[in-house]
Design a protein around this motif. Structure first.
Motif, PDB file in Angstrom:
ATOM      1  N   ASN A  74      31.179 -16.965   4.085  1.00 59.51           N
ATOM      2  CA  ASN A  74      32.197 -17.678   3.302  1.00 59.51           C
ATOM      3  C   ASN A  74      33.426 -17.927   4.148  1.00 59.51           C
ATOM      4  N   GLY A  75      34.250 -18.865   3.669  1.00 58.29           N
ATOM      5  CA  GLY A  75      35.439 -19.220   4.426  1.00 58.29           C
ATOM      6  C   GLY A  75      36.260 -20.268   3.709  1.00 58.29           C
ATOM      7  N   GLN A  76      37.112 -20.924   4.485  1.00 57.71           N
ATOM      8  CA  GLN A  76      38.032 -21.923   3.954  1.00 57.71           C
ATOM      9  C   GLN A  76      37.849 -23.235   4.707  1.00 57.71           C
ATOM     10  N   TYR A  77      38.175 -24.312   4.002  1.00 57.25           N
ATOM     11  CA  TYR A  77      38.298 -25.593   4.697  1.00 57.25           C
ATOM     12  C   TYR A  77      39.683 -26.141   4.412  1.00 57.25           C
ATOM     13  N   ASN A  95      20.693 -21.983  18.234  1.00 59.01           N
ATOM     14  CA  ASN A  95      21.900 -21.667  18.998  1.00 59.01           C
ATOM     15  C   ASN A  95      23.166 -21.670  18.143  1.00 59.01           C
ATOM     16  N   GLY A  96      23.006 -21.812  16.804  1.00 56.84           N
ATOM     17  CA  GLY A  96      24.152 -21.693  15.909  1.00 56.84           C
ATOM     18  C   GLY A  96      24.841 -22.982  15.535  1.00 56.84           C
ATOM     19  N   THR A  97      24.297 -24.130  15.942  1.00 55.76           N
ATOM     20  CA  THR A  97      24.888 -25.409  15.553  1.00 55.76           C
ATOM     21  C   THR A  97      24.616 -25.639  14.065  1.00 55.76           C
ATOM     22  N   LEU A  98      25.678 -25.884  13.311  1.00 50.60           N
ATOM     23  CA  LEU A  98      25.566 -26.068  11.864  1.00 50.60           C
ATOM     24  C   LEU A  98      25.831 -27.518  11.500  1.00 50.60           C
ATOM     25  N   THR A  99      24.954 -28.092  10.668  1.00 48.88           N
ATOM     26  CA  THR A  99      25.150 -29.434  10.123  1.00 48.88           C
ATOM     27  C   THR A  99      24.823 -29.351   8.640  1.00 48.88           C
ATOM     28  N   GLY A 114      32.350 -18.545  12.460  1.00 40.45           N
ATOM     29  CA  GLY A 114      32.035 -19.941  12.723  1.00 40.45           C
ATOM     30  C   GLY A 114      33.232 -20.824  12.464  1.00 40.45           C
ATOM     31  N   ASN A 115      33.212 -22.012  13.033  1.00 40.53           N
ATOM     32  CA  ASN A 115      34.272 -22.976  12.784  1.00 40.53           C
ATOM     33  C   ASN A 115      33.782 -24.371  13.140  1.00 40.53           C
ATOM     34  N   GLY A 116      34.498 -25.358  12.627  1.00 37.52           N
ATOM     35  CA  GLY A 116      34.117 -26.735  12.905  1.00 37.52           C
ATOM     36  C   GLY A 116      35.003 -27.708  12.157  1.00 37.52           C
ATOM     37  N   GLY A 165      39.161 -32.681   8.063  1.00 35.04           N
ATOM     38  CA  GLY A 165      39.890 -31.470   8.378  1.00 35.04           C
ATOM     39  C   GLY A 165      39.021 -30.480   9.125  1.00 35.04           C
ATOM     40  N   ASN A 166      39.406 -29.226   9.056  1.00 33.37           N
ATOM     41  CA  ASN A 166      38.722 -28.151   9.768  1.00 33.37           C
ATOM     42  C   ASN A 166      38.205 -27.110   8.800  1.00 33.37           C
TER      43      ASN A 166
END
Length: 112
Positions: free
Chosen positions: A23-26, A67-71, A92-94, A105-106
């Motif tokens: 979980n996280g924020q955008y 390798n952890g690439t998220l789409t 993670g971040n993106g 945004g991020n």
């Protein structure tokens, strides 16, 4: 043994390092909020994002590579957004974009 070999081969060819609840924020100028997803042993991402601005939730569906690439897609591809980024260990971040509304945004997050 055959079973042991299968186990080793499976662990080498899956995204299981990232398996679990995240979980996280955008954040962004036009929209921001929180997200929660589960990543299964095949790297399939499913969960929900909740906008603090619009007080509504949308489904998140996507995939994580070895390798952890998220789409992932937020809502629908025509009216929703796209999350793209990188998972590394337990964080993670993106970036995210919603082209139909011209929002972006991020995002950041952590494995629980």
């Amino acid at each position: 043994s055959w079973a042991r070999e299968m186990c080793i081969r499976d662990s080498n060819s899956s995204s299981s390092n990232f398996e679990g609840n995240w979980n996280g924020q955008y954040t962004g100028n036009d929209d921001n909020g929180n997200w929660t997803v589960n990543i299964n042993s095949d790297g399939i991402v499913s969960g929900t994002a909740t906008s603090s601005v619009f007080s509504e939730s949308s489904d998140i569906n996507g995939i994580t590579s070895e390798n952890g690439t998220l789409t992932a897609t937020l809502g629908t591809t025509s009216s929703g957004g796209v999350f793209i980024g990188q998972l590394n260990g337990n964080s993670g971040n993106g970036t995210w974009t919603n082209t139909s509304l011209n929002y972006n945004g991020n995002w950041t997050g952590n494995k629980q």
